[in-house]
Structures are given as structure tokens and as C-alpha cells.
Write a protein that holds these residues in place. Sequence first.
Motif, PDB file in Angstrom:
ATOM      1  N   UNK A 236     -12.712  22.069  -4.466  1.00  0.00           N
ATOM      2  CA  UNK A 236     -13.405  21.675  -3.246  1.00  0.00           C
ATOM      3  C   UNK A 236     -12.523  20.766  -2.394  1.00  0.00           C
ATOM      4  N   UNK A 237     -11.859  19.797  -3.054  1.00  0.00           N
ATOM      5  CA  UNK A 237     -10.979  18.894  -2.324  1.00  0.00           C
ATOM      6  C   UNK A 237      -9.807  19.658  -1.718  1.00  0.00           C
ATOM      7  N   UNK A 238      -9.303  20.657  -2.420  1.00  0.00           N
ATOM      8  CA  UNK A 238      -8.202  21.459  -1.889  1.00  0.00           C
ATOM      9  C   UNK A 238      -8.632  22.211  -0.638  1.00  0.00           C
ATOM     10  N   UNK A 239      -9.865  22.751  -0.640  1.00  0.00           N
ATOM     11  CA  UNK A 239     -10.374  23.453   0.536  1.00  0.00           C
ATOM     12  C   UNK A 239     -10.454  22.505   1.727  1.00  0.00           C
ATOM     13  N   UNK A 240     -10.950  21.289   1.486  1.00  0.00           N
ATOM     14  CA  UNK A 240     -11.065  20.309   2.568  1.00  0.00           C
ATOM     15  C   UNK A 240      -9.698  19.983   3.155  1.00  0.00           C
TER      16      UNK A 240
END
Length: 255
Positions: A236-240
Motif C-alpha cells: 500500500x505504501x509503495x502504491x502511494x
Amino acid sequence: MDWPAAWPLLLIAAFAAGVLNAVAGGGSFLTFPALVYAGVPPIVANATSALAVSPGYLGSTLGFRPELRALPSRRLIREAIIAAIGGVGGALLLLLTPAPLFAGIVPWLLLLATVLFAVGPWLARKAAVQKPAGEGQASHWLRDAGLFIVAVYGGYFNGGLGILLMALYTLAGESRITTVNALKNLNSLVLSWLSVAAFVVAGAVAWAPGLLMMVGATAGGYFGAKWSRRLPVVAVRAVVIITGVVMTVVFFARR
């Protein structure tokens, strides 16, 4: 391009934007270009894009009901009021000032938000270890002030709103990504709906494509909330972060 011929494009862009807003933010990066490509004038496309993604916040907020129920209701009400005031203020600012004046600042805000979100967990750990006595109240007011500034930005230009809110809550010490997402979507819902109301009163909305995209964004927001809970935190953090980098490059190029 005649916009009825662009129905499939507008629906797909709106659904994807709803998912992206629920997971990472930045859905306006999809809806705004799609509307411009369909032949909607840029200024009207900006207001219509805000209308299109606003129901998606409702769907994703409903998807995060367990996380929101776990938070104090007084805090949720206070932050919703702050977001409402900031959102209306930003919308009025957009209607009263030339868009290029603020558009030049947008790429720098997106860059700052992406960097802050990337280093947010490290800063939060450092703050937890070194936080002196009595700092909690100061942090409380700083978070509220930051929320107001972000809400003004969101009312003026919705692009990157989710990234800014996620960066704000991460720096404020929220350690669970699902809680960050829940607060992001709730406050985005409040400020977006009120800013859209201002755009409607001003007659700056293209209703036909806007209503069509509202349906797609609502469905995307609901499913995005469910999918984000199942994804690993790192993913999720990578997508952000990736979304933030792409949006920053695009907005710098548009300058």
C-alpha cells in the motif's frame, strides 16, 4: 471529442479513480485528463472532476467503518468541522482567483507530500522515542492546523489530496495504514462534498459526464477500501509513493 462517445473511458477512469483514492489518493489524476480528452473545458473539468470523485469517498468511508468506530467520536467530529471549513474556503479561493496562480505551486506540494509520506514512519518512530512531556497537546493543534491547510488545498484543487492527508496523518503518529486510510477518506468526503456544493452554486459543473462518473467512482471507492485492507502495508505504501512520484512528474511537465 463528443463526450457521449467517451462514456466507456469516463466510466473506467472514474472507477479506477475511486479505487486509487481509497488505496492511495490521486484519483483526480485520472478523472481530470479523461474529462479534458472528452472535450470538457479545463476549468469546468476541474470542478466536474471534484464532483465525480466525491461519491467515491462515501463508498470508501463506508468500507472503513470498523476503523472509524474504533476512534473517539469527538475527534472525528472536530476534524470533520475543520475539513469542512477548509474545503469551502479552498473552493471560494478557486472561484475568486486565477487558477495559474495556484497551479504553479501544485507540483511542489505533491513533491513535498510524497517525500513526507515516504519518511513518515521513521519520523513517527523518532517522535515516539524522543517526545517530551506535554507535547501531545501541541501535536494535537499542529495536526488540526495541518488538516485545515490540506483541506483548503483540497477545496481548491483535488489532485493529490489523498497523498497529502496520508502524509499528514503518518507524520502525526498514526501507525496503522488502515486507520490513516479511514481518516483520509472521511475528511476527503466532507471537504469534497462542500467544495463541490460551492462549484454547483457557481455553475462550474458539467452535469452529464459528472453524474456518469459519480457512479463509477462510488463503486471504485467501495471496492478499493476492501482491497486496501487485504494488501500488505508495504504494498500500500509503495502504491502511494509511486502515485506521488508520477503525479509530481506530470504536474511539473504541465508547467
